[in-house]
Write an enzyme that holds these catalytic residues in place. Sequence first.
Site, PDB file in Angstrom:
ATOM      1  N   GLY A  24      -8.846  -2.559  -4.346  1.00  0.00           N
ATOM      2  CA  GLY A  24      -9.713  -2.851  -3.203  1.00  0.00           C
ATOM      3  C   GLY A  24      -8.875  -3.902  -2.431  1.00  0.00           C
ATOM      4  O   GLY A  24      -7.774  -4.459  -2.481  1.00  0.00           O
ATOM      5  N   ARG A  82      -7.440   3.849  -0.813  1.00  0.00           N
ATOM      6  CA  ARG A  82      -6.719   2.647  -0.135  1.00  0.00           C
ATOM      7  C   ARG A  82      -5.470   2.425  -0.789  1.00  0.00           C
ATOM      8  O   ARG A  82      -4.454   2.687   0.008  1.00  0.00           O
ATOM      9  CB  ARG A  82      -7.585   1.195  -0.315  1.00  0.00           C
ATOM     10  CG  ARG A  82      -6.936   0.031   0.164  1.00  0.00           C
ATOM     11  CD  ARG A  82      -7.923  -1.024   0.121  1.00  0.00           C
ATOM     12  NE  ARG A  82      -7.056  -2.268   0.701  1.00  0.00           N
ATOM     13  CZ  ARG A  82      -6.389  -3.214   0.077  1.00  0.00           C
ATOM     14  NH1 ARG A  82      -5.986  -2.866  -1.291  1.00  0.00           N
ATOM     15  NH2 ARG A  82      -5.782  -4.242   0.596  1.00  0.00           N
ATOM     16  N   TYR A 116     -13.380   9.613  -1.240  1.00  0.00           N
ATOM     17  CA  TYR A 116     -13.533   8.327  -1.929  1.00  0.00           C
ATOM     18  C   TYR A 116     -13.878   7.211  -1.192  1.00  0.00           C
ATOM     19  O   TYR A 116     -14.116   6.278  -1.458  1.00  0.00           O
ATOM     20  CB  TYR A 116     -12.750   8.033  -3.001  1.00  0.00           C
ATOM     21  CG  TYR A 116     -12.836   8.941  -3.960  1.00  0.00           C
ATOM     22  CD1 TYR A 116     -13.479   9.006  -5.180  1.00  0.00           C
ATOM     23  CD2 TYR A 116     -12.216  10.316  -3.944  1.00  0.00           C
ATOM     24  CE1 TYR A 116     -13.693   9.870  -6.254  1.00  0.00           C
ATOM     25  CE2 TYR A 116     -12.298  11.383  -4.890  1.00  0.00           C
ATOM     26  CZ  TYR A 116     -12.753  10.966  -6.069  1.00  0.00           C
ATOM     27  OH  TYR A 116     -13.079  12.124  -6.965  1.00  0.00           O
ATOM     28  N   GLU A 159     -11.722  -0.360  -8.169  1.00  0.00           N
ATOM     29  CA  GLU A 159     -12.530   0.814  -8.545  1.00  0.00           C
ATOM     30  C   GLU A 159     -11.786   1.466  -9.361  1.00  0.00           C
ATOM     31  O   GLU A 159     -10.650   1.981  -9.064  1.00  0.00           O
ATOM     32  CB  GLU A 159     -13.398   1.324  -7.291  1.00  0.00           C
ATOM     33  CG  GLU A 159     -12.385   1.960  -6.372  1.00  0.00           C
ATOM     34  CD  GLU A 159     -13.093   2.582  -5.139  1.00  0.00           C
ATOM     35  OE1 GLU A 159     -12.923   3.751  -5.173  1.00  0.00           O
ATOM     36  OE2 GLU A 159     -13.400   1.791  -4.463  1.00  0.00           O
ATOM     37  N   HIS A 188       0.882  -1.303  -0.011  1.00  0.00           N
ATOM     38  CA  HIS A 188       0.020   0.082   0.015  1.00  0.00           C
ATOM     39  C   HIS A 188       0.747   1.409  -0.066  1.00  0.00           C
ATOM     40  O   HIS A 188       0.600   2.262   0.748  1.00  0.00           O
ATOM     41  CB  HIS A 188      -1.090   0.079   1.086  1.00  0.00           C
ATOM     42  CG  HIS A 188      -1.843  -1.237   1.303  1.00  0.00           C
ATOM     43  ND1 HIS A 188      -3.035  -1.362   2.096  1.00  0.00           N
ATOM     44  CD2 HIS A 188      -1.759  -2.396   0.648  1.00  0.00           C
ATOM     45  CE1 HIS A 188      -3.750  -2.146   1.991  1.00  0.00           C
ATOM     46  NE2 HIS A 188      -2.941  -2.899   1.087  1.00  0.00           N
TER      47      HIS A 188
END
Length: 699
Positions: A569, A550, A585, A575, A489
């Site tokens: 996700g 994310r 968001y 998305e 991430h």
Amino acid sequence: MRWNSTRIPATLVAVAALVLTLAAPAPAAVPTAAVPMAVVAGPATITGVGSGRCLEVNGGAQTSGTRVSIQDCHGGPSQAWTLTTAGELQVYNTTTCLDVAGQDVTAPAVVQIYRCHGGANQKWTLQTNGTIVGVQSGLCLDVTGRGTANGTAVAMWTCNGQTNQSWTTTLRTADTTPPTVPANPRVSNLTCNTVTFAWDASTDAVGVRFYDIYHDGQLMTSVSGSTLSTSLPVVGGAVWGLYVNARDAAGNVSQASTTVTITVPQCQTDTQPPSAPGRPTAAVSGTTVTLSWAASTDNVGVRTYEVRRGGTVVGTVTGTASAPPATTFVDSGLAANTAYSYTVVARDAAGNASAASAATSVTTGAACGTAVCGVRQVTTETDIPWGLDTLPDGSVLYTRRDAHQVVRLDPATGTKTVVGTPPNVQGTDGEGGLLGLALSPTFATDQWVYLMHTSATDNRIVRIKLVDNALVNSSLQVLVTGIPRNKYHNGGRLRFGPDGKLYAATGDAQNGDYAQNTSNLAGKVLRLNPDGSVPSDNPFGNYVWSYGHRNPQGIAFDSQGRLWEQEFGNSVMDETNLIVRGGNYGWPACEGTVGTCGTAGYVAPKRTYPTAEGSCSGIAIVRDALYVACARGARLYRAEISGSSLTNLQTFFSGTYGRLRTVEPAPGGGLWLTTTNAGDKDSIANNSNERILRVQLGG
């Protein structure tokens, strides 16, 4: 469905008010003596962002069961709160705690003071996004009805990111140090459907409240800070990398533990192959062939079809344990006026292969009549090609993520030259390293190359000059620091906009709380001037342009100058978003369209994809068609931008080249496309086997 109206309908406000006027339910049986806990910080006030008023015990009473509300701040004893190592919010003394009445976990739950007893309904997490979350319920401390007047009741409500759930207090900022990394992760009792995962305790100045367990960047579960092992569900035949992070009461998250790789056995011995698929039928459109075939049967279940062209696998169609694979495949970018022969082979979850289907022969047309007209392999790579841009002379500049090098590629000959290794780059034993790359819009005169990379302490954005085919390390300028990092991430994509500003996608560093905090640079799309300064029209007075993301890894602009973003996700859906200035968001409350996505103020995605068919990284826009490169989905999506919608979604290269990481516009209206098939979940250099492809597009 997303609502544009006020969060709480009038009827629910009335219900909440009624509940708050009733006698508090008796709490569950608790110890008769308070349990003193060490103080983290306080006493201090807790102030509502939406109202500017302070959390107060009604009337200054000290009787258990007295409700709380908001009142003008005066700093008296009824507004003086103390945070303990257990996550309690005490008032007056060490025996009186903020309490959810009756241990209620449904909204709207009554909030009161009560004798401290150590129960989960008296423990709170002060998130860095401003929320105060009940540990037992997961609900947020909420000023009912979004009220701002003195005496407005405070209760528990579903977290929604609105200002009536945002609180400022020095109790939160008293602890900014994350726990240490959990040590010695290990597994035992591995079966086809479960595994026991254990680790050694982290340490923290205040105390570890939770451990978050992941596989390959996907959150599996969270357990209490006193738990050092847990049983996890697994999937037969999967190869997963397990790791754990520690989290304290202030929301600080440790760096991730080392990864433990497991190969899950199948639940039953299966040596029976599927039946042969039916002979494929073929429809030809120019240089594209669309195949379809009758499904195979299997004693357990067909998991994959391999499409073979001339005996070589050119694509795969994959299903899951509950959903069989599709029985169609599109083969694009073929040569014109050329004969091809196709067969299909079925495989089950155990890897047993069927006999090949009967062959079908076709001949392509004279010209390309579809969106994708040809593919040429320009070069191979032993490291992960990540950021990529085209130099003014038509050559390509790209980053090698784990080797921390920048390479210049001559697409005509395939010749590669390492032009430099920027300083201070470090991997994360996951998806960190040398990431995004973008050339200055005025590169021909200023020679600036912009990079985003992971360092030992953070993610950062830098620029460095490329002179005479070499990076000049002495010219390095660090533009942005302090972007939180973790094993996964880290985001990493860079793109210059038509406004001349540099945009950057940042991941949430495995702390969803960061994504909702507009003072934190993680889980965002950032916007900066080319010299690293903050543009005067940014919405929050810092680099943040949009938030609630994310792990975004794709950003691109359309012909109207609008910014599109692609986001990973967790376990349900990815998305594609159309980014607006200051937009929220929804992560972590909302994943795609799952969760509390109806909350007012959240911006809905323009398209979602199941993670099994997505896990998409890079995007590119050519002639207002959006191209999306997907890793786990092993495909390239194409969608047409129509107004503010994405229409006519098509799939190309499903399994043909494996996992796809980066897609960028190429000269002449084509695409650069890179793979990410090996070594993309570690930081080991040169353990990959990748390709850089040149895709020719149709008209």
